[in-house]
Design an enzyme around this catalytic site. Structure first.
Site, PDB file in Angstrom:
ATOM      1  N   TYR A   1      15.045  67.330  22.249  1.00 41.30           N
ATOM      2  CA  TYR A   1      15.600  67.387  23.613  1.00 41.30           C
ATOM      3  C   TYR A   1      14.664  66.746  24.641  1.00 41.30           C
ATOM      4  O   TYR A   1      13.445  66.951  24.605  1.00 41.30           O
ATOM      5  CB  TYR A   1      15.921  68.833  24.007  1.00 41.30           C
ATOM      6  CG  TYR A   1      17.198  69.375  23.361  1.00 41.30           C
ATOM      7  CD1 TYR A   1      18.036  68.547  22.610  1.00 41.30           C
ATOM      8  CD2 TYR A   1      17.569  70.707  23.493  1.00 41.30           C
ATOM      9  CE1 TYR A   1      19.198  69.030  22.016  1.00 41.30           C
ATOM     10  CE2 TYR A   1      18.728  71.200  22.899  1.00 41.30           C
ATOM     11  CZ  TYR A   1      19.540  70.347  22.153  1.00 41.30           C
ATOM     12  OH  TYR A   1      20.693  70.837  21.571  1.00 41.30           O
TER      13      TYR A   1
ATOM     14  N   ASN B   1      26.683  71.678  13.489  1.00 42.44           N
ATOM     15  CA  ASN B   1      27.590  70.552  13.204  1.00 42.44           C
ATOM     16  C   ASN B   1      27.856  70.389  11.708  1.00 42.44           C
ATOM     17  O   ASN B   1      28.114  69.275  11.240  1.00 42.44           O
ATOM     18  CB  ASN B   1      27.023  69.247  13.791  1.00 42.44           C
ATOM     19  CG  ASN B   1      26.709  69.378  15.268  1.00 42.44           C
ATOM     20  OD1 ASN B   1      27.594  69.666  16.059  1.00 42.44           O
ATOM     21  ND2 ASN B   1      25.452  69.207  15.661  1.00 42.44           N
TER      22      ASN B   1
ATOM     23  N   SER C   1      28.430  72.454  24.572  1.00 45.15           N
ATOM     24  CA  SER C   1      29.224  71.600  25.486  1.00 45.15           C
ATOM     25  C   SER C   1      30.614  72.170  25.752  1.00 45.15           C
ATOM     26  O   SER C   1      31.629  71.478  25.625  1.00 45.15           O
ATOM     27  CB  SER C   1      29.332  70.161  24.961  1.00 45.15           C
ATOM     28  OG  SER C   1      28.089  69.503  25.080  1.00 45.15           O
TER      29      SER C   1
ATOM     30  N   LEU D   1      31.917  72.728  28.465  1.00 42.09           N
ATOM     31  CA  LEU D   1      32.551  71.998  29.581  1.00 42.09           C
ATOM     32  C   LEU D   1      32.603  70.497  29.269  1.00 42.09           C
ATOM     33  O   LEU D   1      32.730  69.681  30.186  1.00 42.09           O
ATOM     34  CB  LEU D   1      31.769  72.221  30.886  1.00 42.09           C
ATOM     35  CG  LEU D   1      31.424  73.684  31.236  1.00 42.09           C
ATOM     36  CD1 LEU D   1      30.610  73.746  32.528  1.00 42.09           C
ATOM     37  CD2 LEU D   1      32.694  74.511  31.371  1.00 42.09           C
TER      38      LEU D   1
ATOM     39  N   SER E   1      24.140  74.462  32.253  1.00 36.44           N
ATOM     40  CA  SER E   1      23.755  74.239  33.645  1.00 36.44           C
ATOM     41  C   SER E   1      22.319  74.688  33.929  1.00 36.44           C
ATOM     42  O   SER E   1      21.817  75.623  33.308  1.00 36.44           O
ATOM     43  CB  SER E   1      24.710  75.034  34.549  1.00 36.44           C
ATOM     44  OG  SER E   1      24.314  74.909  35.900  1.00 36.44           O
TER      45      SER E   1
HETATM   46  N1  LIG Z   1      23.805  71.389  18.424  1.00 36.98           N
HETATM   47  C1  LIG Z   1      24.160  70.293  19.040  1.00 36.98           C
HETATM   48  O1  LIG Z   1      24.422  69.242  18.420  1.00 36.98           O
HETATM   49  C2  LIG Z   1      24.246  70.294  20.546  1.00 36.98           C
HETATM   50  C3  LIG Z   1      24.780  69.183  21.229  1.00 36.98           C
HETATM   51  C4  LIG Z   1      24.842  69.251  22.635  1.00 36.98           C
HETATM   52  C5  LIG Z   1      24.396  70.380  23.307  1.00 36.98           C
HETATM   53  N2  LIG Z   1      23.852  71.429  22.616  1.00 36.98           N
HETATM   54  C6  LIG Z   1      23.369  72.646  23.299  1.00 36.98           C
HETATM   55  O2  LIG Z   1      24.401  73.117  24.141  1.00 36.98           O
HETATM   56  C7  LIG Z   1      23.904  73.262  25.471  1.00 36.98           C
HETATM   57  C8  LIG Z   1      25.032  73.051  26.459  1.00 36.98           C
HETATM   58  O3  LIG Z   1      25.551  71.720  26.330  1.00 36.98           O
HETATM   59  P1  LIG Z   1      25.941  70.918  27.630  1.00 36.98           P
HETATM   60  O4  LIG Z   1      24.776  70.844  28.539  1.00 36.98           O
HETATM   61  O5  LIG Z   1      26.619  69.664  27.218  1.00 36.98           O
HETATM   62  O6  LIG Z   1      26.997  71.982  28.253  1.00 36.98           O
HETATM   63  P2  LIG Z   1      28.188  71.823  29.279  1.00 36.98           P
HETATM   64  O7  LIG Z   1      28.347  73.164  29.875  1.00 36.98           O
HETATM   65  O8  LIG Z   1      29.361  71.206  28.608  1.00 36.98           O
HETATM   66  O9  LIG Z   1      27.687  70.781  30.365  1.00 36.98           O
HETATM   67  C9  LIG Z   1      26.683  71.102  31.284  1.00 36.98           C
HETATM   68  C10 LIG Z   1      26.669  70.018  32.345  1.00 36.98           C
HETATM   69  O10 LIG Z   1      27.812  70.166  33.144  1.00 36.98           O
HETATM   70  C11 LIG Z   1      27.414  70.198  34.511  1.00 36.98           C
HETATM   71  N3  LIG Z   1      28.365  71.018  35.294  1.00 36.98           N
HETATM   72  C12 LIG Z   1      29.218  70.547  36.216  1.00 36.98           C
HETATM   73  N4  LIG Z   1      29.935  71.536  36.749  1.00 36.98           N
HETATM   74  C13 LIG Z   1      29.531  72.661  36.176  1.00 36.98           C
HETATM   75  C14 LIG Z   1      29.908  74.028  36.325  1.00 36.98           C
HETATM   76  N5  LIG Z   1      30.857  74.409  37.182  1.00 36.98           N
HETATM   77  N6  LIG Z   1      29.297  74.943  35.588  1.00 36.98           N
HETATM   78  C15 LIG Z   1      28.332  74.594  34.714  1.00 36.98           C
HETATM   79  N7  LIG Z   1      27.932  73.300  34.508  1.00 36.98           N
HETATM   80  C16 LIG Z   1      28.525  72.343  35.252  1.00 36.98           C
HETATM   81  C17 LIG Z   1      26.008  70.763  34.501  1.00 36.98           C
HETATM   82  O11 LIG Z   1      25.342  70.336  35.674  1.00 36.98           O
HETATM   83  P3  LIG Z   1      24.403  71.341  36.542  1.00 36.98           P
HETATM   84  O12 LIG Z   1      23.130  71.534  35.789  1.00 36.98           O
HETATM   85  O13 LIG Z   1      24.243  70.565  37.813  1.00 36.98           O
HETATM   86  O14 LIG Z   1      25.163  72.620  36.748  1.00 36.98           O
HETATM   87  C18 LIG Z   1      25.458  70.112  33.251  1.00 36.98           C
HETATM   88  O15 LIG Z   1      24.994  68.802  33.524  1.00 36.98           O
HETATM   89  C19 LIG Z   1      22.752  72.254  25.565  1.00 36.98           C
HETATM   90  O16 LIG Z   1      21.804  72.593  26.558  1.00 36.98           O
HETATM   91  C20 LIG Z   1      22.143  72.387  24.186  1.00 36.98           C
HETATM   92  O17 LIG Z   1      21.300  73.528  24.161  1.00 36.98           O
HETATM   93  C21 LIG Z   1      23.786  71.404  21.241  1.00 36.98           C
END
Ligand SMILES: NC(=O)c1ccc[n+]([C@@H]2O[C@H](COP(=O)([O-])OP(=O)(O)OC[C@H]3O[C@@H](n4cnc5c(N)ncnc54)[C@H](OP(=O)(O)O)[C@@H]3O)[C@@H](O)[C@H]2O)c1
Length: 301
Positions: free
Chosen positions: A54, A160, A211, A213, A266
């Site tokens: 990361y 995955n 993810s 969202l 977030s």
């Molecule tokens: N195992 C895997 O292959 C894999 C792959 C991807 C992710 N992950 C894990 O999953 C976690 C979450 O994934 P993700 O970051 O893609 O999650 P997500 O919740 O789909 O997306 C978060 C993003 O959305 C934005 N966002 C916009 N509006 C929002 C709202 N109302 N509420 C919350 N967020 C909002 C956030 O910005 P702000 O920060 O400005 O709120 C942030 O940039 C990662 O941190 C990681 O730990 C694992």
């Protein structure tokens, strides 16, 4: 707020997990990172999701620096991290392509490195980040046993993985895998149809949902599919008394019967609070399927 994973021999993991993939983008100063950590722990979000890669291999170190400011926090949190992706990076100038490595040497090196960067002597859960076609299940099993006996890793899982990849690895392990971390959101819920969630429900293992969202893409309503889902989410928000669309999405993901643990992406505490408040929301079966239909763009068969 938090609950333990269903299996008695599994680790305690909080119902909502804080994802740290984007930590380097949050541009927080060390004290702000500590405050963020303390605030989400106070909200009951005590499980932390990392991976060695990361932030171009930077996030674990940033988190370790944060923990050093308040070492007592380690006992209040559960750290999940991952290994096996090898990314091209200025840090590895000889690497020519991104690839996977589930050799014993890589897994052990990666764990030792994560422990040192995070400033801890154990990981609560280690996940294999991506399925590796060259994975030798026997070798991984022996490596996991070594890490467990050394006290470096308490529990193991995958991310995955297809049901057959999961079953293959499990067939060689002495201890049960504790999760499969997979993408689940209204734009992509293929795991609900390809047997992945069925297998986890059958084994009473809770998936971790990443993810939820769609990385924020869902809320910005990019393409036609996202726009269809967004319109339905707006209607459902009013109907179920949610304060924001993300709350409806978290409720939708959590309602899958495999009982996913939602990973929040977030870096904003107000959004984490909204996620905690969403835990009391529920959709009817018909409301749940309205998102399914909006996503697919057609009725159920
Ligand atoms: N195992 C895997 O292959 C894999 C792959 C991807 C992710 N992950 C894990 O999953 C976690 C979450 O994934 P993700 O970051 O893609 O999650 P997500 O919740 O789909 O997306 C978060 C993003 O959305 C934005 N966002 C916009 N509006 C929002 C709202 N109302 N509420 C919350 N967020 C909002 C956030 O910005 P702000 O920060 O400005 O709120 C942030 O940039 C990662 O941190 C990681 O730990 C694992």
């Amino acid at each position: 707020m938090a609950e333990s994973i269903t299996r008695p021999q599994g680790p305690y993991l909080s119902e909502l997990v804080q994802g740290y993939w984007r930590l380097a983008d949050w541009e927080m100063k060390p004290q702000q990172r500590l405050r963020f950590l303390e605030q989400h722990v106070d909200l009951g979000i005590t499980t932390i999701d990392h991976a060695n890669i990361y932030g171009d291999y930077e996030c674990e170190q940033l988190f370790g620096e944060t923990l050093k400011l308040q070492p007592g926090m380690r006992g209040q949190i559960q750290i999940v991290t991952k290994c096996n992706i090898k990314l091209c990076s200025a840090k590895f100038p000889l690497r020519k392509v991104n690839h996977y490595d589930t050799s014993s040497t890589h897994i052990i090196e990666s764990v030792d490195n994560s422990l040192s960067l995070l400033g801890t002597d154990y990981l609560d859960v280690l996940l294999l980040h991506r399925p590796d076609v060259l994975m030798k299940a026997e070798e991984v099993a022996e490596t996991f046993t070594k890490l467990r006996k050394a006290g470096k890793v308490l529990h193991f899982g995958v991310s995955n993985f297809s049901p057959s990849q999961f079953a293959l690895l499990q067939s060689r392990l002495e201890v049960p895998l504790v999760t499969n971390q997979v993408e689940i959101n209204p734009l992509n819920f293929s795991v609900a149809h390809d047997g992945t969630l069925d297998q986890l429900q059958m084994l009473r293992i809770r998936p971790m949902a990443w993810s939820c969202l769609a990385g924020g893409r869902l809320l910005s309503g990019g393409d036609i599919q996202a726009q269809r889902v967004l319109s339905e989410l707006e209607l459902l928000k009013e109907e179920i008394g949610a304060k924001s669309l993300d709350q409806v999405i978290y409720a939708w993901v959590r309602q899958l019967p495999a009982n996913p643990l939602v990973i929040i992406g977030s870096g904003k505490i107000a959004r984490l609070k909204a996620a905690v408040d969403s835990l009391k929301l529920e959709l009817s079966r018909e409301q749940w399927y309205r998102i399914w239909v909006a996503s697919k763009g057609h009725n159920v068969p």
